[in-house]
Motif scaffolding. Structure first.
Motif, short mmCIF file in Angstrom:
data_model
loop_
_atom_site.label_atom_id
_atom_site.label_comp_id
_atom_site.label_asym_id
_atom_site.label_seq_id
_atom_site.Cartn_x
_atom_site.Cartn_y
_atom_site.Cartn_z
N PRO A 687 -8.95 -7.19 -3.04
CA PRO A 687 -7.74 -6.69 -2.37
C PRO A 687 -6.75 -7.84 -2.14
O PRO A 687 -7.14 -8.97 -1.84
N VAL A 688 -5.47 -7.53 -2.29
CA VAL A 688 -4.40 -8.51 -2.08
C VAL A 688 -3.35 -7.89 -1.17
O VAL A 688 -3.28 -6.67 -1.02
N GLY A 689 -2.55 -8.75 -0.56
CA GLY A 689 -1.51 -8.29 0.35
C GLY A 689 -0.13 -8.72 -0.09
O GLY A 689 0.03 -9.66 -0.88
N CYS A 690 0.88 -8.02 0.40
CA CYS A 690 2.28 -8.38 0.14
C CYS A 690 3.12 -7.92 1.32
O CYS A 690 2.66 -7.18 2.19
N GLN A 691 4.37 -8.36 1.34
CA GLN A 691 5.26 -8.01 2.42
C GLN A 691 5.72 -6.56 2.29
O GLN A 691 6.05 -6.10 1.20
N GLU A 692 5.79 -5.87 3.39
CA GLU A 692 6.17 -4.46 3.39
C GLU A 692 7.63 -4.30 2.96
O GLU A 692 8.51 -5.00 3.44
N GLY A 693 7.87 -3.38 2.02
CA GLY A 693 9.22 -3.12 1.54
C GLY A 693 9.70 -4.05 0.46
O GLY A 693 10.82 -3.91 -0.02
N SER A 694 8.86 -5.00 0.06
CA SER A 694 9.27 -5.98 -0.94
C SER A 694 9.03 -5.46 -2.35
O SER A 694 8.22 -4.57 -2.60
N PHE A 695 9.78 -6.07 -3.30
CA PHE A 695 9.59 -5.72 -4.70
C PHE A 695 8.25 -6.25 -5.24
O PHE A 695 7.83 -5.88 -6.34
N VAL A 696 7.58 -7.12 -4.46
CA VAL A 696 6.32 -7.71 -4.91
C VAL A 696 5.26 -6.63 -5.10
O VAL A 696 4.38 -6.76 -5.96
N PHE A 697 5.36 -5.54 -4.34
CA PHE A 697 4.40 -4.45 -4.49
C PHE A 697 4.43 -3.90 -5.92
O PHE A 697 3.38 -3.73 -6.56
N GLY A 698 5.62 -3.65 -6.43
CA GLY A 698 5.74 -3.17 -7.81
C GLY A 698 5.31 -4.22 -8.82
O GLY A 698 4.73 -3.88 -9.86
N LEU A 699 5.59 -5.49 -8.53
CA LEU A 699 5.18 -6.56 -9.44
C LEU A 699 3.66 -6.63 -9.56
O LEU A 699 3.12 -6.77 -10.66
N LEU A 700 2.97 -6.50 -8.42
CA LEU A 700 1.50 -6.55 -8.45
C LEU A 700 0.93 -5.37 -9.23
O LEU A 700 -0.06 -5.51 -9.95
N LYS A 701 1.54 -4.19 -9.09
CA LYS A 701 1.08 -3.04 -9.86
C LYS A 701 1.25 -3.27 -11.36
O LYS A 701 0.36 -2.93 -12.15
N ASN A 702 2.37 -3.88 -11.72
CA ASN A 702 2.61 -4.15 -13.14
C ASN A 702 1.63 -5.20 -13.68
O ASN A 702 1.31 -5.20 -14.87
N LEU A 703 1.17 -6.09 -12.81
CA LEU A 703 0.22 -7.12 -13.26
C LEU A 703 -1.18 -6.54 -13.50
O LEU A 703 -2.00 -7.18 -14.19
N GLU A 707 -3.34 0.25 -7.04
CA GLU A 707 -2.51 0.48 -5.86
C GLU A 707 -3.32 0.50 -4.58
O GLU A 707 -2.85 0.07 -3.52
N SER A 708 -4.56 0.98 -4.67
CA SER A 708 -5.41 1.03 -3.47
C SER A 708 -5.84 -0.35 -3.00
O SER A 708 -6.26 -0.51 -1.85
N ASN A 709 -5.72 -1.37 -3.87
CA ASN A 709 -6.10 -2.73 -3.51
C ASN A 709 -4.92 -3.57 -3.03
O ASN A 709 -5.07 -4.77 -2.82
N ILE A 710 -3.77 -2.97 -2.88
CA ILE A 710 -2.57 -3.69 -2.43
C ILE A 710 -2.26 -3.27 -1.00
O ILE A 710 -2.02 -2.09 -0.73
N ARG A 711 -2.28 -4.23 -0.08
CA ARG A 711 -2.03 -3.96 1.34
C ARG A 711 -0.65 -4.47 1.73
O ARG A 711 -0.24 -5.56 1.31
N ASN A 712 0.08 -3.69 2.54
CA ASN A 712 1.40 -4.09 3.03
C ASN A 712 1.26 -4.69 4.42
O ASN A 712 0.53 -4.14 5.27
N TYR A 713 2.00 -5.78 4.67
CA TYR A 713 1.96 -6.46 5.96
C TYR A 713 3.38 -6.63 6.47
O TYR A 713 4.31 -6.90 5.70
N SER A 714 3.52 -6.50 7.78
CA SER A 714 4.85 -6.53 8.40
C SER A 714 5.15 -7.82 9.12
O SER A 714 6.25 -7.99 9.63
N SER A 715 4.19 -8.74 9.20
CA SER A 715 4.47 -10.03 9.84
C SER A 715 3.55 -11.09 9.25
O SER A 715 2.49 -10.79 8.71
N ILE A 716 3.99 -12.32 9.38
CA ILE A 716 3.21 -13.43 8.83
C ILE A 716 1.96 -13.69 9.66
O ILE A 716 0.95 -14.19 9.14
N ASP A 717 1.98 -13.32 10.94
CA ASP A 717 0.78 -13.47 11.76
C ASP A 717 -0.29 -12.48 11.35
O ASP A 717 -1.49 -12.80 11.38
N ASP A 718 0.14 -11.25 10.98
CA ASP A 718 -0.85 -10.28 10.49
C ASP A 718 -1.50 -10.76 9.20
O ASP A 718 -2.70 -10.54 8.97
N VAL A 719 -0.73 -11.43 8.37
CA VAL A 719 -1.28 -11.98 7.14
C VAL A 719 -2.35 -13.01 7.46
O VAL A 719 -3.43 -13.04 6.87
#
Length: 879
Positions: A687-703, A707-719
């Protein structure tokens, strides 16, 4: 008596014509019939007729011995094409003219020149300046400057003040339309373009003019070029004043036709043109010009109600035209006295039937070869057009036009040059004096402005619960006032200050009515495309292909790219088994096999000689292991030489490698990632994480990430909580480079990046497609990048964190050393940078130590100093 007077009077009446004919025959003068077609009620027509009459009198008073004489036949075109055509037909059919001066306007010339071509009669115009006329008419001669020349002078103004877009207002006539292609080409040569072209009919209503001006007020560009006749120009200028477009920030440039007639306009019109720039041909000063100007102004005022304070270039061109035609007539008439009469066209019933002149072609040829210095300068025709002359650029300040610069034609390939130099081939010859601009300003307008009246630029900013390290948006719960701070805002305001293209902007958070997030970054960019609520957007907006389809982005002002970080695994050099990790397992096995094979070979060779080879078989393994070091006595060295040399080389190499790795391990601590690269993350389904609302989510899917292994995070402390804890819920975190760097700085020594880095564009400001602000702000970003302003803003954001992080890294590296200052360094791994600084300051105070940061040549040297001196640290890194 009465009967005697009547015969006497008859004799006198008969003798007078005979006497006149005898006088003409004695003098041998040859008359050339010349028609003159002008608009008698227009200023140019009245000036032209007055100057032609004075030129006629002056020429023949100077050349009294000439054998030829021009006979002028004036006709009024009544300011219409039909009137000009009727006048030309009358001159060709009833007068059989040898040449025609005029007509006055380009549209009239465009029609009449066909008649002149059929009659073989040269058409000579001193006031038609359209550049498209001469190439289509072999019998047309332009004794005026073509409009194709003045556009380069206008382009030099545009380039000198670094304007890159203009709006052109031209009259919908041949005169107004023909200049536009030449102006467009000239602007392209100076890296400018026509943003909008307003074509105004000659008889346009005031409502039409107002509607066009309102449309132009809604554009970003504030630089206007006006090319129109005097009647339309006057109406336009009065309307500009009424709508408030003669105000600070505007720049108005008018062409030579209006510039030449400025001194004849009413006070109200002159007041509406204050701060304008105009171009007109440069007339060299001479004694003859001053004498003529004084005589003409005095004569014209006595016979006209028009107000004149100076001579017009149209009048000077008319004066020189008649002198040139009279000189050409003398050249033709003196060489051939018996001229062939004009031949009549066969169909006399044809209303367009007229004689074809044999004199016209000879007169045209002589006119094209005529050279002299006239009142307007050197009279020389090139390809039936007056040779280009310099232009003066005037500034209308008060009741007169003050010359502020001179433009001279450039000869050569102007596209060659050094890109590192700012001077150009046009503006290098133009030096401007002080200019008074609209609004009585002395500072040149920027040439662009946000086209809103009473409003401000509406800038959209993303608001997020976390990741606010680069942009923080806060809303006052009471006043609802929006406060924006951070790196992106500082860069945006620095760019605005560099070019001053936006007077003021108002930030609007990208939220719904219930203060919930209105969407992701793609939705934010789409709102800029709609232009319903926002005019621009700033923030951590990465430039992507899909977003560029809906908005125009500036050049990136921050580094791009996407990286992934994973936790760091520290190797403990105090572990008892560390020594076995210095070499790889394969190397250990290879060394053991090589050792045993060498021992076995030596034992076999020496067993025939050595007595102890006959010992019991149980003792043989010990002897085999001992043989490489103590081969015994009596062995044949020649047989064993090759084996022993090979063993010595290998053992020496292994010893050196082992010693070096051991020293390195004891001195420095080795770090390695928990996962070596992104490919392993994909292959093992981590599983990997990315910033919520970022284009990185789509980039990770293309790589290839599910989708179930991609987690969205809303703050750097949560990361940090998810990635840094023992029971971590993700194996890696991926984001754009600026956020990855900040994560590494904030949580020092806990994470590291893995390969590869995926290349993307950086952060940019978004504007509507076609906005001229994009190019200006992009230039400002380049300027601020080169002078270090953006770098300084970055240092202000990360400088303290970097310094603290460096200290943390050094202390963690020395955590196993038993110095007094570092007994509790193991807990530092669990601290953030801010927590550590609070801890370090109090700890150092209790131990009578102090932290000394030393900045030298952009290197950081940190020293923890106590009573015993320097206990640690010296390192080098960029702050």
């Amino acid at each position: 008596m009465g009967s005697l007077l009547l015969p006497l009077m008859l004799v006198i009446l008969v003798m007078l014509p005979l006497r006149a004919a005898r006088s003409s025959s004695n003098s041998g003068a040859v008359d050339f019939q010349v028609g003159v077609i002008l608009d008698s009620n227009s200023p140019v027509g009245r000036i032209g007729r007055s100057c032609l009459s004075m030129a006629f009198a002056d020429f023949y008073s100077v050349h009294k011995d000439y054998k030829t004489r021009l006979v002028l036949h004036f006709r009024d075109s009544n300011e219409s094409v039909v009137g000009a055509a009727a006048a030309a037909l009358d001159l060709l059919q009833h007068v059989s003219v040898d040449a025609i001066i005029g007509p006055q306007k380009s549209a009239q010339v465009n029609f009449v020149m066909n008649l002149g071509e059929r009659a073989h009669v040269p058409l000579i115009s001193f006031s038609a300046t359209s550049p498209s006329l001469v190439p289509r008419a072999p019998f047309l001669v332009q004794t005026s400057q073509s409009d194709a020349y003045q556009v380069q002078a206008i382009a030099s103004i545009i380039e000198a003040f670094k304007w890159n877009q203009v709006v052109v207002i031209n009259e919908d006539t041949d005169y107004g339309n023909d200049i536009v292609p030449h102006l467009s080409n000239a602007l392209n040569d100076v890296n400018a373009r026509i943003l909008y072209r307003s074509v105004v009919p000659e008889s346009a209503s005031d409502d039409f003019i107002s509607e066009e001006l309102y449309k132009m007020m809604g554009m970003h560009t504030r630089v206007f070029v006006v090319h129109a006749s005097q009647p339309l120009g006057i109406r336009l200028f009065l309307k500009l004043r009424e709508l408030g477009m003669i105000s600070p920030g505007y720049a108005w440039i008018i062409t030579s036709g209006l510039t030449e007639l400025f001194h004849m306009m009413d006070f109200e019109v002159v007041d509406s043109m204050q701060g304008f720039l105009g171009v007109k041909p440069l007339v060299p000063n001479s004694k003859e010009l001053r004498s003529f100007s004084n005589r003409w102004i005095r004569t014209f005022r006595e016979n006209s109600d028009l107000k004149v304070t100076e001579t017009s270039i149209f009048g000077l061109w008319a004066y020189d035209t008649l002198w040139a035609l009279a000189t050409a007539a003398e050249s033709v008439g003196s060489t051939k006295q018996n001229l062939v009469k004009n031949k009549k066209h066969e169909n006399a019933a044809n209303p367009f039937a007229f004689e074809s002149s044999n004199t016209g072609p000879k007169l045209l040829e002589a006119l094209l070869e005529t050279r002299f210095t006239g009142l307007a300068g050197v009279f020389k025709l090139l390809q039936s057009q007056l040779e280009p002359t310099p232009y003066q650029i005037v500034n209308f300040d008060g009741n007169h036009g003050r010359r502020v610069a001179t433009w001279r034609p450039y000869v050569g390939n102007h596209k060659k040059g050094n890109l590192n130099k700012t001077n150009s081939n046009f503006t290098s010859k133009v030096k401007f004096r002080n200019i008074t601009w609209p609004g009585n300003l002395t500072v040149a307008p920027k040439g662009r402005q946000i086209p809103v009246s009473g409003k401000h630029l509406r800038v959209e900013v993303p608001q997020k619960p976390g990741f606010n390290e680069f942009l923080r948006v806060e809303i006052d719960p009471t006043t609802k006032a929006v406060q924006v701070s951070g790196y992106h805002k500082q860069v945006f305001e620095s760019v605005i200050a560099a070019y001053a293209v936006i007077p003021r902007y108002v930030p609007y958070p990208f939220l719904n009515a219930d203060n919930s997030t209105a969407g992701n970054y793609d939705d934010l960019v789409y709102q800029v495309y709609l232009q319903e609520k926002f005019d621009a957007a700033l923030g951590d907006i990465t430039i992507t292909y899909n977003r560029s389809l809906y908005a125009a982005f500036t050049l990136p002002y921050a580094e791009g790219g996407v990286n992934c970080v994973v936790p760091i695994m520290y190797e403990d050099q105090n572990n008892e088994f560390t020594i076995f990790k210095l070499l790889s397992k394969q190397l250990w096995i290879t060394a053991a096999v090589f050792y045993l094979s060498n021992a076995l070979a030596i034992w076999i060779l020496g067993s025939r000689i050595a007595s102890y080879a006959r010992e019991s078989p149980g003792q043989h393994p010990g002897m085999i292991c001992n043989f490489p070091f103590f081969p015994g006595q009596g062995l044949d060295a020649n047989l064993l030489c090759l084996i022993l040399v090979a063993w010595s080389s290998v053992s020496s190499l292994l010893s050196s490698t082992f010693t070096a790795r051991l020293s390195s391990t004891l001195v420095t601590q080795r770090l390695r990632p928990t996962v070596p690269d992104v490919n392993q993350l994909i292959a093992k389904g981590y599983p990997v994480g990315c910033q919520e609302g970022s284009f990185v989510f789509g980039l990770l899917k293309n790589l290839g990430f599910h989708e179930s292994n991609i987690r969205n995070y809303s703050s750097i402390d949560d990361v940090n909580l998810s990635l840094g804890s023992k029971n971590r819920s993700m194996s890696a975190y991926c984001d754009v480079v600026p956020y990855i760097r900040f994560l590494l700085l904030k949580y020092c020594g806990r994470y590291m990046t893995i390969e590869p880095t995926y290349r993307t564009e950086g952060f940019g400001f978004a504007f509507p497609i076609g906005s001229p602000l994009v190019s200006d702000i992009s230039r400002a970003i380049i300027q601020l990048t080169e002078n270090g302003t953006i770098r300084d803003i970055e240092k202000n954001l990360t400088g303290f964190v970097t310094l603290a992080c460096l200290l943390v890294s050094e202390l963690v590296e020395l955590q196993h050393k038993k110095g007094v200052c570092f007994r509790r360094c193991r807990v530092l791994r669990l601290m953030s940078t801010q927590e550590f600084m609070h801890f370090a300051v109090h700890a150092l105070k209790r131990s009578n130590s102090k932290l000394v940061p030393i900045l030298q040549n952009q290197e950081v040297a940190l020293q923890v100093v106590n009573e015993d001196g320097v206990c640690a640290i010296k390192s080098s890194a960029h702050p």
